[in-house]
Design a protein around this motif. Structure first.
Motif, mmCIF file in Angstrom:
data_model
loop_
_atom_site.group_PDB
_atom_site.id
_atom_site.type_symbol
_atom_site.label_atom_id
_atom_site.label_comp_id
_atom_site.label_asym_id
_atom_site.label_seq_id
_atom_site.Cartn_x
_atom_site.Cartn_y
_atom_site.Cartn_z
ATOM 1 N N GLN A 50 15.454 -31.149 -25.363
ATOM 2 C CA GLN A 50 15.433 -32.611 -25.494
ATOM 3 C C GLN A 50 14.510 -33.074 -26.623
ATOM 4 O O GLN A 50 14.838 -33.993 -27.366
ATOM 5 C CB GLN A 50 14.956 -33.253 -24.188
ATOM 6 C CG GLN A 50 16.019 -33.226 -23.102
ATOM 7 C CD GLN A 50 15.819 -34.336 -22.073
ATOM 8 O OE1 GLN A 50 14.881 -35.129 -22.180
ATOM 9 N NE2 GLN A 50 16.689 -34.407 -21.090
ATOM 10 N N ASP A 53 16.279 -32.525 -29.849
ATOM 11 C CA ASP A 53 17.300 -33.563 -30.047
ATOM 12 C C ASP A 53 16.662 -34.852 -30.564
ATOM 13 O O ASP A 53 17.180 -35.499 -31.475
ATOM 14 C CB ASP A 53 18.020 -33.867 -28.719
ATOM 15 C CG ASP A 53 18.979 -32.756 -28.316
ATOM 16 O OD1 ASP A 53 19.253 -31.875 -29.156
ATOM 17 O OD2 ASP A 53 19.450 -32.771 -27.163
ATOM 18 N N LEU A 57 17.246 -36.953 -34.281
ATOM 19 C CA LEU A 57 17.559 -38.379 -34.476
ATOM 20 C C LEU A 57 16.534 -39.043 -35.397
ATOM 21 O O LEU A 57 16.875 -39.821 -36.285
ATOM 22 C CB LEU A 57 17.586 -39.105 -33.123
ATOM 23 C CG LEU A 57 18.622 -38.604 -32.096
ATOM 24 C CD1 LEU A 57 18.575 -39.467 -30.834
ATOM 25 C CD2 LEU A 57 20.027 -38.596 -32.672
ATOM 26 N N LYS A 98 19.479 -22.685 -26.320
ATOM 27 C CA LYS A 98 19.565 -23.184 -24.937
ATOM 28 C C LYS A 98 20.696 -22.481 -24.183
ATOM 29 O O LYS A 98 20.538 -22.090 -23.021
ATOM 30 C CB LYS A 98 19.808 -24.697 -24.992
ATOM 31 C CG LYS A 98 19.878 -25.377 -23.653
ATOM 32 C CD LYS A 98 20.063 -26.879 -23.886
ATOM 33 C CE LYS A 98 20.671 -27.561 -22.683
ATOM 34 N NZ LYS A 98 21.017 -28.964 -22.996
ATOM 35 N N GLN A 102 20.473 -20.251 -20.814
ATOM 36 C CA GLN A 102 21.299 -20.488 -19.608
ATOM 37 C C GLN A 102 22.020 -19.215 -19.176
ATOM 38 O O GLN A 102 22.101 -18.891 -17.996
ATOM 39 C CB GLN A 102 22.304 -21.612 -19.880
ATOM 40 C CG GLN A 102 21.633 -22.991 -19.800
ATOM 41 C CD GLN A 102 22.468 -24.106 -20.400
ATOM 42 O OE1 GLN A 102 23.274 -23.880 -21.306
ATOM 43 N NE2 GLN A 102 22.254 -25.318 -19.918
ATOM 44 N N HIS B 215 23.327 -37.239 -28.156
ATOM 45 C CA HIS B 215 22.358 -36.823 -27.150
ATOM 46 C C HIS B 215 22.152 -37.900 -26.096
ATOM 47 O O HIS B 215 21.042 -38.127 -25.618
ATOM 48 C CB HIS B 215 20.998 -36.479 -27.769
ATOM 49 C CG HIS B 215 21.113 -35.616 -28.977
ATOM 50 N ND1 HIS B 215 21.823 -34.434 -28.971
ATOM 51 C CD2 HIS B 215 20.642 -35.762 -30.244
ATOM 52 C CE1 HIS B 215 21.748 -33.895 -30.187
ATOM 53 N NE2 HIS B 215 21.056 -34.680 -30.964
ATOM 54 N N LEU B 218 20.774 -37.662 -22.575
ATOM 55 C CA LEU B 218 20.191 -36.680 -23.489
ATOM 56 C C LEU B 218 20.734 -35.271 -23.324
ATOM 57 O O LEU B 218 20.857 -34.544 -24.292
ATOM 58 C CB LEU B 218 18.667 -36.690 -23.393
ATOM 59 C CG LEU B 218 18.010 -37.457 -24.560
ATOM 60 C CD1 LEU B 218 16.528 -37.587 -24.318
ATOM 61 C CD2 LEU B 218 18.247 -36.814 -25.894
ATOM 62 N N SER B 219 21.047 -34.836 -22.114
ATOM 63 C CA SER B 219 21.691 -33.532 -22.060
ATOM 64 C C SER B 219 22.977 -33.583 -21.244
ATOM 65 O O SER B 219 22.960 -33.835 -20.047
ATOM 66 C CB SER B 219 20.733 -32.471 -21.517
ATOM 67 O OG SER B 219 20.890 -32.287 -20.171
ATOM 68 N N ARG B 220 24.077 -33.433 -21.950
ATOM 69 C CA ARG B 220 25.358 -33.310 -21.260
ATOM 70 C C ARG B 220 25.491 -31.870 -20.781
ATOM 71 O O ARG B 220 25.221 -30.941 -21.529
ATOM 72 C CB ARG B 220 26.504 -33.610 -22.227
ATOM 73 C CG ARG B 220 26.816 -35.095 -22.316
ATOM 74 C CD ARG B 220 27.981 -35.318 -23.256
ATOM 75 N NE ARG B 220 27.576 -35.045 -24.628
ATOM 76 C CZ ARG B 220 28.412 -34.821 -25.613
ATOM 77 N NH1 ARG B 220 29.703 -34.783 -25.391
ATOM 78 N NH2 ARG B 220 27.973 -34.597 -26.831
ATOM 79 N N HIS B 222 27.007 -28.486 -20.311
ATOM 80 C CA HIS B 222 28.090 -27.738 -20.961
ATOM 81 C C HIS B 222 28.010 -26.309 -20.503
ATOM 82 O O HIS B 222 27.829 -25.402 -21.283
ATOM 83 C CB HIS B 222 27.930 -27.806 -22.483
ATOM 84 C CG HIS B 222 28.685 -28.933 -23.070
ATOM 85 N ND1 HIS B 222 29.096 -28.970 -24.360
ATOM 86 C CD2 HIS B 222 29.147 -30.072 -22.502
ATOM 87 C CE1 HIS B 222 29.745 -30.094 -24.583
ATOM 88 N NE2 HIS B 222 29.775 -30.778 -23.472
#
Lengths: 227, 227
Positions: A50, A53, A57, A98, A102, B215, B218-220, B222
């Motif tokens: 996050q 991200d 931006l 990330k 996972q 974002h 902020l976190s979709r 996936h």
């Protein structure tokens, strides 16, 4: 005298380097979590995304501001558009790190595969490429950037070897299908990280020399990059 | 009176749409080749990638020229930086279509899997997303662009279903491992195409509304995008 433009460009350079540092750490930690089976570290990588991200931006916004305020041309213009592209590529690398984290968490629920996988060597190569590409950006050193590009082949080659080894394993041992798929995924993510580090190096060459070396030779064979 | 800047922007818009048309055709043809087992069509997709690479370089160069010559601000500046990003995303989509075509060629050497895979529905969704995102770009219609984003979930869901189905198949039928891996790869490539179409839509929203919806949230999740 240092102009406002120069001051803003220096700030941009610092910010993209900070982001690069965070992204490189995410790649390192994701692989370390995978190889050493450290769930806590994997979760830290996932949570750090996050921040990255947000940095993306912010850097993008700064680039637009510098373009609108100072209307730079030539080398400065190429520098800013390079930063915009590199910023986007760094964010994509963090996403891939990330994903690896996972996959690592999913793997911990399964018995270890015990195959000679070269994740550490793969990651070291990726990190080296990333670091050298960002150093080349700061030093405006296109020769150093060009040296990054061929190292993509090392990572491709390891990924190919992983693919062949894990495919064979799945064929002879159905109980290993799940873990093999997760390892394949981690390997492919690292291979894509190397591709993006290559993009960054190509952007640095363009920034410094105003020569576009992307798609050169026009099609590099990437037989295993999609698996 | 139409200014030089407006004329150059119109030309940029036309060029990115031409490129979008080629890329959309590549996605369509790659899947058609895969599903109908048409080697000739697959090879055509692979060969068309060089043209698209060349267009990417050309559009990028035009964007830099327009920035340097006209030093646009506000909406025009956002339009050009959006085109630069969209150009890059379209080229990545073409690469993924090429990967699908390569997997298709590999698949033709193997017996058909005979599983209920939804490649056509997946591709139709991807193409619709891509087309609507590019239409939204031309019409400067951020509401239409926003409607593209949630459709990514449809493609994610199909990819997830493919993954579960093919993983089960591999576990019970080692002779299907090779073909299943190739189908998984094609599915994942389509899933990434939907991600990139989503990026394009997000860039259009930013261009029109000056609001960055990347974002966000902020976190979709996936979970299956990396497999």
């Amino acid at each position: 005298m240092v102009t406002h433009l120069q001051r803003d460009l220096t700030k941009l350079r610092q910010n993209i380097l900070s982001m690069g540092g965070l992204v490189e750490a995410a790649v390192r930690d994701a692989t370390e979590a995978l190889v050493r089976r450290e769930a806590e570290l994997a979760r830290r990588v996932i949570n750090s995304d996050q921040n990255i991200d947000q940095m993306e931006l912010q850097i993008d916004e700064e680039c637009l501001k510098v373009l609108a305020l100072h209307q730079p041309v030539a080398g400065d213009l190429r520098f800013i558009t390079a930063i915009m592209k590199i910023n986007n590529d760094l964010e994509r690398i963090a996403d891939l790190a990330k994903n690896i984290a996972q996959r690592a968490l999913d793997l911990f629920a399964l018995p270890a595969l015990d195959e000679p996988l070269q994740f550490e060597r793969m990651t070291e190569t990726c990190r080296g490429m990333l670091r050298d590409a960002l150093d080349a950006l700061v030093e405006r050193d296109s020769s150093a950037a060009r040296l990054v590009v061929p190292r993509d082949d090392i990572v491709d080659e390891i990924n190919r070897a992983h693919f062949e080894l894990l495919e064979r394993r799945m064929k002879r041992d159905p109980s290993a299908v799940e873990a093999s798929l997760l390892c394949l995924s981690a390997s492919r993510n690292l291979e894509r990280i190397a591709d993006l580090a290559t993009n960054i190096a190509e952007d640095v060459v363009f920034m410094v020399d105003a020569i576009d070396i992307r798609h050169w030779p026009l099609s590099r064979p990437h037989q295993y990059d999609a698996i």
